[in-house]
Write an enzyme that holds these catalytic residues in place. Structure first.
Site, mmCIF file in Angstrom:
data_model
loop_
_atom_site.group_PDB
_atom_site.id
_atom_site.type_symbol
_atom_site.label_atom_id
_atom_site.label_comp_id
_atom_site.label_asym_id
_atom_site.label_seq_id
_atom_site.Cartn_x
_atom_site.Cartn_y
_atom_site.Cartn_z
ATOM 1 N N SER A 1 -62.290 -40.315 -21.303
ATOM 2 C CA SER A 1 -63.194 -39.591 -22.195
ATOM 3 C C SER A 1 -63.957 -40.595 -23.060
ATOM 4 C CB SER A 1 -62.408 -38.569 -23.022
ATOM 5 O OG SER A 1 -63.266 -37.643 -23.631
ATOM 6 N N HIS B 1 -60.224 -31.567 -17.918
ATOM 7 C CA HIS B 1 -60.461 -32.840 -18.589
ATOM 8 C C HIS B 1 -59.150 -33.342 -19.190
ATOM 9 C CE1 HIS B 1 -62.994 -35.748 -20.741
ATOM 10 N NE2 HIS B 1 -62.347 -35.466 -21.850
ATOM 11 N N GLU C 1 -63.729 -30.498 -15.326
ATOM 12 C CA GLU C 1 -63.819 -31.122 -16.655
ATOM 13 C C GLU C 1 -64.156 -30.111 -17.749
ATOM 14 O OE1 GLU C 1 -63.281 -34.276 -17.424
ATOM 15 O OE2 GLU C 1 -63.662 -35.513 -15.656
#
Length: 531
Positions: free
Chosen positions: A221, A443, A339
């Site tokens: 991330s 995610h 995600e």
């Protein structure tokens, strides 16, 4: 409506570490002092003094190691300075302070301190010129800490020295204001911290059995975006030998800012702090916690993102990657199949799906003039919920397709291995919502596999099925092989072909099936997002 828009934009790129999500079911992070690591005392001599860590289970752990001086007082909003030398033994059995931060949506309590430039080292007991893996955590550039991640399993299994670091966050890490412009520009103090930590690793990791000439930086991330930016930073040249970027493309406009825009935002922010001239002395006198509780002018997906146009990032990463003037190191890069579910889920927690107007607003925020064309390619009738429609759009437009473009650019100049994590039954303690009835391969869903340890509020390896446990071990083996040699392949592993355009192969990870695909761009409608 304005509050809803603020929540929507704030949530879009929030890290998936559980205490940083908008989900009300997530427990807050403890504010209590961390306990000492168990085990037998073990010493390491670094340039600034002697560290006393702990050894247990074949892994030696040193925590709370200062890699730079506290960035407080006159050192606030300056490049990190060398740490102080100490006399005698320094206890390294507990993590250092995390960097000052609030919850992901900015409405929770603060944790941490300005004095936070610490790192942690996990090393096999018999390490001797072992590969080094330096973890950069995510958190939307405003939350998270290196000590949130346990590197012991990765160190023991892969024979690597695993280092986790803190870096300045939020306005303390990325505020650009006219009065703060220095020799290296303004903003990007967090990126400079990462570079300082990597220099510390080069200078000191041999004391822990690591090879300073074989350093892999990896992150997810905002941590992956940081590494992506470091590939484009001339100041990072020579600081690492390989890179692993997990769900972290740094080229979308919503995850970085040109310096001119950042300075305008910084000047407006300074005015709200009663520093009308945005002068350094006035800003440095503002209490740190007030910086976190003061509303950021305007609306942005990341309030204080990295900046390009200064000495750290003279040009946008997209331009750098396109030109090939990049730090050319072997790179492993990928995303997760779903995600977007993590970011969309909070907007269905009233027991209802996302209203169509909110979905249209999301598209408008992302795409502007291209809104109608994007909506035509993501018809809500093709998905069980509007939330899953929005999730697919976020997945493709913010993560999958920007990553694919970066992979293609980098593959022209250096070896690149591309992947997609596709375990739609990935374990999670996150609660479904009316908008997102199933998180899928969400995610950060791969993080428990990469580290092999629980992540508070997210998931635990104890939830794995046997097939998921096998997949996790394979992923760690790929990561470990890549850290050793720059090639993830090894004995007993499914062959992973390097990416080569056109029609490059993306390795897909799911329990019981690891295989390459050449249809990644088509599956994620990347023709739409590349125009």
């Amino acid at each position: 409506m304005i509050r809803t828009l603020t929540l929507l934009t704030a949530a879009l790129l929030t890290v998936a570490h559980a205490q940083d999500t908008a989900a009300p079911t997530v427990p807050p992070t403890s504010q209590s002092a961390p306990s000492a690591a168990p085990g037998t005392p073990v010493r390491a001599q670094v340039r600034t003094g002697t560290l006393v860590g702990r050894e247990a289970g074949g892994v030696r752990v040193w925590q709370g190691i200062p890699y730079a001086a506290p960035p407080t007082g006159d050192r606030r909003w300056r490049a990190p300075q060398p740490p102080a030398i100490w006399v005698g033994d320094r206890d390294a059995s507990r993590p250092g302070n995390v960097c000052l931060q609030r919850s992901a949506l900015g409405d929770g309590p603060t944790r941490g301190s300005e004095d936070c430039l610490y790192l942690n080292v996990n090393a096999p007991a018999n390490a001797n010129r072992a590969p080094v893996m330096v973890w950069i955590h995510g958190g939307s550039f405003r939350s998270g800490a290196g000590s949130d991640y346990d590197g012991r399993v990765l160190a023991r299994e892969q024979g690597a020295v695993v280092v986790t670091i803190n870096y300045r966050l939020g306005p303390l890490g990325f505020l650009a204001a006219p009065g703060l412009v220095g020799n290296q520009g303004a903003g990007n103090y967090g990126l400079l911290d990462q570079q300082a930590a990597l220099r510390w690793v080069r200078d000191n990791v041999a004391a822990f059995g690591g090879d300073p000439a074989n350093v892999t930086v990896f992150g997810e991330s905002a941590g992956g975006m940081s590494i992506c930016n470091q590939l484009a930073s001339p100041l990072a040249a020579g600081l690492f030998d390989k890179a692993i970027i997990q769900s972290g493309p740094c080229t979308p406009d919503i995850v970085l800012s040109p310096l001119a825009d950042a300075l305008k935002t910084g000047a407006a922010f300074a005015r709200t702090l009663n520093c009308p001239d945005a002068g350094a002395a006035c800003l440095r006198a503002v209490p740190a916690e007030r910086l976190l509780t003061t509303e950021t002018p305007g609306l942005a997906f990341i309030s204080f993102p990295p900046v390009y146009g200064d000495g750290v990032l003279p040009r946008s990463p997209q331009e750098v990657f396109g030109s090939g003037q990049v730090n050319r190191v072997p790179t492993l890069m990928g995303t997760n199949l779903d995600e977007g579910t993590l970011f969309v889920a909070p907007f269905g927690r009233d027991g209802r799906d996302i209203p169509l107007w909110q979905f249209w607003l999301l598209v408008g925020q992302l795409e502007g003039w291209n809104t109608l064309r994007v909506l035509a390619n993501y018809p809500t009738r093709d998905y069980p919920t509007v939330g899953l429609t929005a999730s697919a759009l976020v997945t493709d437009g913010v993560f999958a397709c920007p990553s694919s473009e970066i992979i293609r650019d980098l593959a022209r100049f250096t070896p690149v291995y591309a992947y997609e994590f596709r375990d739609r039954d990935a374990p999670s303690v996150l609660k479904p919502s009316a908008a997102i009835p199933d998180y899928g391969a969400y995610h950060a869903g791969e993080l428990v596999s990469v580290f092999g340890t629980p992540l508070t509020g997210l998931a635990s390896p104890a939830q794995f099925t046997p097939a998921q446990a096998d997949l996790a071990r394979t992923i760690r083996a790929y990561w470990g092989n890549f850290a050793r040699t720059g090639n993830p392949n090894g004995a007993g592993l499914p062959v992973w072909a390097p990416f080569a355009s056109p029609g490059g192969t993306v390795q897909t990870f799911q329990p019981g099936r690891i295989a390459g695909t050449t249809s990644f761009d088509q599956e994620h409608r990347c023709d739409l997002w590349s125009e």
